[in-house]
Structure formats: C-alpha cells, structure tokens
Write a protein that holds these residues in place. Structure first.
Motif, PDB file in Angstrom:
ATOM      1  N   ARG A 290      45.014  57.289  -3.861  1.00  0.00           N
ATOM      2  CA  ARG A 290      45.727  57.571  -4.885  1.00  0.00           C
ATOM      3  C   ARG A 290      45.998  56.154  -5.617  1.00  0.00           C
ATOM      4  NH1 ARG A 290      49.422  54.406  -2.339  1.00  0.00           N
ATOM      5  NH2 ARG A 290      49.818  54.504  -0.345  1.00  0.00           N
ATOM      6  N   SER A 291      47.083  55.899  -6.391  1.00  0.00           N
ATOM      7  CA  SER A 291      47.341  54.875  -6.922  1.00  0.00           C
ATOM      8  C   SER A 291      48.065  53.960  -5.853  1.00  0.00           C
ATOM      9  CB  SER A 291      48.254  54.939  -8.268  1.00  0.00           C
ATOM     10  OG  SER A 291      47.504  55.134  -9.426  1.00  0.00           O
ATOM     11  N   TYR A 292      47.779  52.503  -6.014  1.00  0.00           N
ATOM     12  CA  TYR A 292      48.974  51.775  -5.117  1.00  0.00           C
ATOM     13  C   TYR A 292      50.179  51.928  -5.878  1.00  0.00           C
ATOM     14  CZ  TYR A 292      45.743  49.496  -2.422  1.00  0.00           C
ATOM     15  OH  TYR A 292      44.558  49.007  -1.328  1.00  0.00           O
ATOM     16  N   VAL A 293      51.142  51.897  -4.936  1.00  0.00           N
ATOM     17  CA  VAL A 293      52.613  51.740  -5.317  1.00  0.00           C
ATOM     18  C   VAL A 293      53.417  50.596  -4.589  1.00  0.00           C
ATOM     19  CG1 VAL A 293      52.886  54.237  -5.682  1.00  0.00           C
ATOM     20  CG2 VAL A 293      53.426  53.235  -3.248  1.00  0.00           C
ATOM     21  N   PRO A 294      54.624  50.258  -5.190  1.00  0.00           N
ATOM     22  CA  PRO A 294      54.980  48.932  -4.969  1.00  0.00           C
ATOM     23  C   PRO A 294      55.470  48.974  -3.131  1.00  0.00           C
ATOM     24  CG  PRO A 294      56.172  49.686  -6.684  1.00  0.00           C
ATOM     25  CD  PRO A 294      55.320  50.716  -6.272  1.00  0.00           C
ATOM     26  N   SER A 295      55.735  50.108  -2.536  1.00  0.00           N
ATOM     27  CA  SER A 295      55.958  50.004  -1.286  1.00  0.00           C
ATOM     28  C   SER A 295      54.811  49.546  -0.437  1.00  0.00           C
ATOM     29  CB  SER A 295      56.477  51.425  -0.718  1.00  0.00           C
ATOM     30  OG  SER A 295      55.825  52.412  -0.924  1.00  0.00           O
ATOM     31  N   ASP A 296      53.642  49.472  -1.066  1.00  0.00           N
ATOM     32  CA  ASP A 296      52.389  49.243  -0.305  1.00  0.00           C
ATOM     33  C   ASP A 296      52.315  47.674  -0.042  1.00  0.00           C
ATOM     34  OD1 ASP A 296      51.315  52.058   0.005  1.00  0.00           O
ATOM     35  OD2 ASP A 296      50.428  51.574  -2.065  1.00  0.00           O
TER      36      ASP A 296
ATOM     37  N   VAL B  81      49.049  45.302   1.788  1.00  0.00           N
ATOM     38  CA  VAL B  81      48.349  44.613   0.785  1.00  0.00           C
ATOM     39  C   VAL B  81      48.381  43.309   1.215  1.00  0.00           C
ATOM     40  CG1 VAL B  81      48.065  43.803  -1.772  1.00  0.00           C
ATOM     41  CG2 VAL B  81      48.617  46.269  -1.111  1.00  0.00           C
ATOM     42  N   LEU B  82      49.472  42.759   1.516  1.00  0.00           N
ATOM     43  CA  LEU B  82      49.606  41.136   1.967  1.00  0.00           C
ATOM     44  C   LEU B  82      48.737  40.988   3.212  1.00  0.00           C
ATOM     45  CD1 LEU B  82      50.532  38.394   1.685  1.00  0.00           C
ATOM     46  CD2 LEU B  82      52.742  39.046   2.709  1.00  0.00           C
ATOM     47  N   ASP B  83      49.043  42.002   4.150  1.00  0.00           N
ATOM     48  CA  ASP B  83      48.347  41.819   5.402  1.00  0.00           C
ATOM     49  C   ASP B  83      46.849  41.685   5.334  1.00  0.00           C
ATOM     50  OD1 ASP B  83      47.391  41.788   8.146  1.00  0.00           O
ATOM     51  OD2 ASP B  83      48.546  44.019   8.566  1.00  0.00           O
ATOM     52  N   LEU B  84      46.184  42.605   4.511  1.00  0.00           N
ATOM     53  CA  LEU B  84      44.858  42.984   4.200  1.00  0.00           C
ATOM     54  C   LEU B  84      44.337  41.592   3.285  1.00  0.00           C
ATOM     55  CD1 LEU B  84      42.864  46.223   3.164  1.00  0.00           C
ATOM     56  CD2 LEU B  84      42.137  43.895   2.488  1.00  0.00           C
TER      57      LEU B  84
ATOM     58  N   LEU C  86      54.924  38.348  -0.378  1.00  0.00           N
ATOM     59  CA  LEU C  86      54.944  39.685  -0.998  1.00  0.00           C
ATOM     60  C   LEU C  86      55.128  39.634  -2.675  1.00  0.00           C
ATOM     61  CD1 LEU C  86      57.569  41.158   1.636  1.00  0.00           C
ATOM     62  CD2 LEU C  86      55.267  42.043   1.215  1.00  0.00           C
ATOM     63  N   ASP C  87      55.729  38.667  -2.993  1.00  0.00           N
ATOM     64  CA  ASP C  87      55.445  38.718  -4.633  1.00  0.00           C
ATOM     65  C   ASP C  87      54.149  38.743  -5.064  1.00  0.00           C
ATOM     66  OD1 ASP C  87      58.293  38.402  -4.548  1.00  0.00           O
ATOM     67  OD2 ASP C  87      58.340  36.431  -5.200  1.00  0.00           O
ATOM     68  N   GLU C  88      53.199  38.185  -4.414  1.00  0.00           N
ATOM     69  CA  GLU C  88      51.800  38.159  -5.016  1.00  0.00           C
ATOM     70  C   GLU C  88      51.432  39.533  -4.741  1.00  0.00           C
ATOM     71  OE1 GLU C  88      50.645  33.515  -4.186  1.00  0.00           O
ATOM     72  OE2 GLU C  88      49.880  35.192  -2.726  1.00  0.00           O
ATOM     73  N   ALA C  89      51.781  40.096  -3.505  1.00  0.00           N
ATOM     74  CA  ALA C  89      51.228  41.663  -3.302  1.00  0.00           C
ATOM     75  C   ALA C  89      51.683  42.353  -4.320  1.00  0.00           C
ATOM     76  CB  ALA C  89      51.532  41.920  -1.838  1.00  0.00           C
TER      77      ALA C  89
ATOM     78  N   ALA D 256      52.732  41.574  -7.467  1.00  0.00           N
ATOM     79  CA  ALA D 256      52.057  41.219  -8.838  1.00  0.00           C
ATOM     80  C   ALA D 256      50.570  42.151  -8.770  1.00  0.00           C
ATOM     81  CB  ALA D 256      51.826  39.845  -9.070  1.00  0.00           C
ATOM     82  N   TRP D 257      50.080  41.851  -7.480  1.00  0.00           N
ATOM     83  CA  TRP D 257      48.446  42.405  -7.290  1.00  0.00           C
ATOM     84  C   TRP D 257      48.701  44.072  -7.616  1.00  0.00           C
ATOM     85  CZ3 TRP D 257      46.015  46.011  -4.379  1.00  0.00           C
ATOM     86  CH2 TRP D 257      44.612  45.942  -4.275  1.00  0.00           C
ATOM     87  N   ILE D 258      49.685  44.830  -6.886  1.00  0.00           N
ATOM     88  CA  ILE D 258      49.661  46.077  -6.932  1.00  0.00           C
ATOM     89  C   ILE D 258      50.027  46.551  -8.610  1.00  0.00           C
ATOM     90  CG2 ILE D 258      51.238  47.993  -6.541  1.00  0.00           C
ATOM     91  CD1 ILE D 258      51.608  46.749  -3.712  1.00  0.00           C
ATOM     92  N   ALA D 259      50.929  45.890  -9.229  1.00  0.00           N
ATOM     93  CA  ALA D 259      51.354  46.141 -10.653  1.00  0.00           C
ATOM     94  C   ALA D 259      49.924  46.035 -11.473  1.00  0.00           C
ATOM     95  CB  ALA D 259      52.281  45.124 -11.163  1.00  0.00           C
ATOM     96  N   LYS D 260      49.172  44.989 -11.303  1.00  0.00           N
ATOM     97  CA  LYS D 260      47.777  44.866 -11.909  1.00  0.00           C
ATOM     98  C   LYS D 260      46.779  46.101 -11.681  1.00  0.00           C
ATOM     99  CE  LYS D 260      44.722  41.201 -12.818  1.00  0.00           C
ATOM    100  NZ  LYS D 260      43.867  40.974 -11.943  1.00  0.00           N
ATOM    101  N   GLU D 261      46.673  46.220 -10.427  1.00  0.00           N
ATOM    102  CA  GLU D 261      45.725  47.271  -9.973  1.00  0.00           C
ATOM    103  C   GLU D 261      46.090  48.568 -10.274  1.00  0.00           C
ATOM    104  OE1 GLU D 261      43.697  45.397  -8.672  1.00  0.00           O
ATOM    105  OE2 GLU D 261      42.258  46.628  -7.511  1.00  0.00           O
ATOM    106  N   SER D 262      47.436  48.945 -10.377  1.00  0.00           N
ATOM    107  CA  SER D 262      47.896  50.298 -10.617  1.00  0.00           C
ATOM    108  C   SER D 262      48.195  50.542 -12.221  1.00  0.00           C
ATOM    109  CB  SER D 262      49.103  50.687  -9.999  1.00  0.00           C
ATOM    110  OG  SER D 262      50.054  49.885 -10.184  1.00  0.00           O
TER     111      SER D 262
END
Ligand SMILES: CC(C)(COP(=O)(O)OP(=O)(O)OC[C@H]1O[C@@H](n2cnc3c(N)ncnc32)[C@H](O)[C@@H]1OP(=O)(O)O)[C@@H](O)C(=O)NCCC(=O)NCCS
Length: 194
Positions: free
Chosen positions: A12-18, A22-25, A46-49, A51-57
């Motif tokens: 599924r798509s990444y969502v902000p609650s991930d 995402v940061l851990d990985l 977490l901000d970086e995570a 932002a990564w999710i926003a781009k990835e999704s």
C-alpha cells in the motif's frame, strides 16, 4: 495507486503515521549502505521521515513508477519497501524493481513475496493496451556486486543474471539482472488484475 495483496502481505502507499517506522529503517547504516553510493545520508528526524513519505506517496505522472510500503497483513507491521522506478540516463525510460527490508523482518521471505507481486502486477497492468497502461517490456534489477542477499532475491524471482559489469546507469560496476516480458510469460505469468 491500487493496493496489492499477497498471502501474507499488503502492499500500500506510505501514510504519515508510518513516519516512526520509516525513521527507524532509514536511519540504519546496514540498510542505507546498499541503496546508493557514499556519502550515505542516514535519516535523523521524524520531520525527515514525514517529508520522505510525502515524496514517496505522491502520485507519479508515469503510473509505472510506484513505491509501496510492505505491511504484514496479520500484524500491520511495515517491514520495508518495494518499488518500480525509472533508471537514470534512459530515453525512452527503462525500469528497475527494488526492495529493502527492516533488519528485524529479514529472513522470512517478505522481499521475495512482495517483489513477485509487484512484478506480476507490473507486467499484467502495463501491457501497452491503452494510454493508462503504457508498456513495460522488461524489468531490470541493479545492485552492488557484493550484495549477495539482494542477488538471492533476484534469483528466487527468476531474474536472468547478466553478470557483474560496467553499470550503464550508475557509476562503477553493478550486478545486473533482467526479466523480460517474454521471460515472465515463459515462467507462467499470472492472473489478470483489475
Ligand atoms: C535484500 C534484502 C531485502 C533481502 O532480504 P531477505 O530477508 O534475505 O529476503 P527475503 O525477504 O526474500 O527472505 C528470504 C529468506 O527468508 C527465508 N524464509 C524464511 N521463512 C520463509 C517463508 N515463509 N517463505 C519464504 N522464505 C522464507 C528464506 O529461506 C531466505 O533465507 P536464506 O537467504 O537464508 O535462504 C535485505 O537483505 C535488505 O533489505 N538489505 C538491505 C537493503 C538492500 O540491499 N536492498 C537491495 C538493494 S539492490
């Protein structure tokens, strides 16, 4: 982007609650070191995570390019990512499939299961039969020469090993695998998707 289900997984798509996962990985050297050349940029906040999710999704104008969070259906745990992306320096575009897992979720077959579902879906969906189904005629898989774990995934999936050689898309040598549509059909293909 349609979800894809397998026996054990939901893609599924990444969502902000991930973001915490995402940061851990993506803060782990043992994962990030395999994904690009140095200098390795480890995620720190977490901000970086987010932002990564926003781009990835974000939906890609080229529907062939998709990035999925791989979730274990029974537990909801996100174990990693599978994606299809365009290779650099190619026109018309050529596509690669990629995968990575959190270290706590390796050794269970999740990468192979998720990638098999995404590659089947890609060959079925993108058959050139209409403007929303532009063709994918082959999928590449490109990794560092010493990435034995990733090479094992490619082999399990039935990719053809073209060897370790001067990389046409990235600097240096790469271990490059390919699966053409004909290879995939010869291996049995899969059922149509909606
Ligand atoms: C590459 C990577 C995704 C491979 O992970 P992996 O867990 O070895 O691969 P899979 O998820 O397909 O799991 C396969 C392993 O699970 C085992 N397994 C256990 N239970 C299983 C099950 N129910 N079904 C299938 N396999 C199972 C398999 O036997 C195999 O183990 P083996 O390699 O010891 O034979 C992982 O090493 C990784 O994320 N590395 C860092 C990032 C990276 O390199 N990405 C690729 C860049 S090109």
């Amino acid at each position: 982007m349609s979800e894809i289900r397998t026996e054990r997984l939901l893609l599924r798509s990444y969502v902000p609650s991930d973001a915490p996962r995402v940061l851990d990985l993506r803060s782990r050297y043992e994962v990030i070191r395999w994904l690009s050349d140095p200098p390795y940029v480890l995620m720190e906040t977490l901000d970086e995570a987010e932002a990564w999710i926003a781009k990835e999704s974000a939906p890609n104008p080229d529907p062939r390019m998709r990035s999925y969070a791989v979730e274990v259906a029974d537990t909801g745990l996100v174990v990693g990512t599978v994606m299809v992306a365009a290779l650099p320096r190619t026109e018309p575009p050529e596509y690669q499939i990629g995968w990575h897992l959190h270290p706590d979720s390796q050794g269970r077959g999740y990468a192979t299961e998720a990638a098999r579902a995404l590659l089947d879906d890609t060959f079925v969906r993108f058959d050139g039969s209409g403007p929303d189904r532009p063709p994918v005629d082959e999928l590449w898989c490109d990794m560092f020469a010493d990435n034995d774990a990733s090479a094992a995934v490619a082999r399990r999936l039935g990719f053809r090993d073209t060897g370790i050689r001067d990389d046409p898309w990235y600097d240096g040598d790469g271990h490059i695998f390919v699966m053409t549509r004909a290879d995939w059909e010869r291996a049995g293909g899969t059922q149509p998707v909606g």
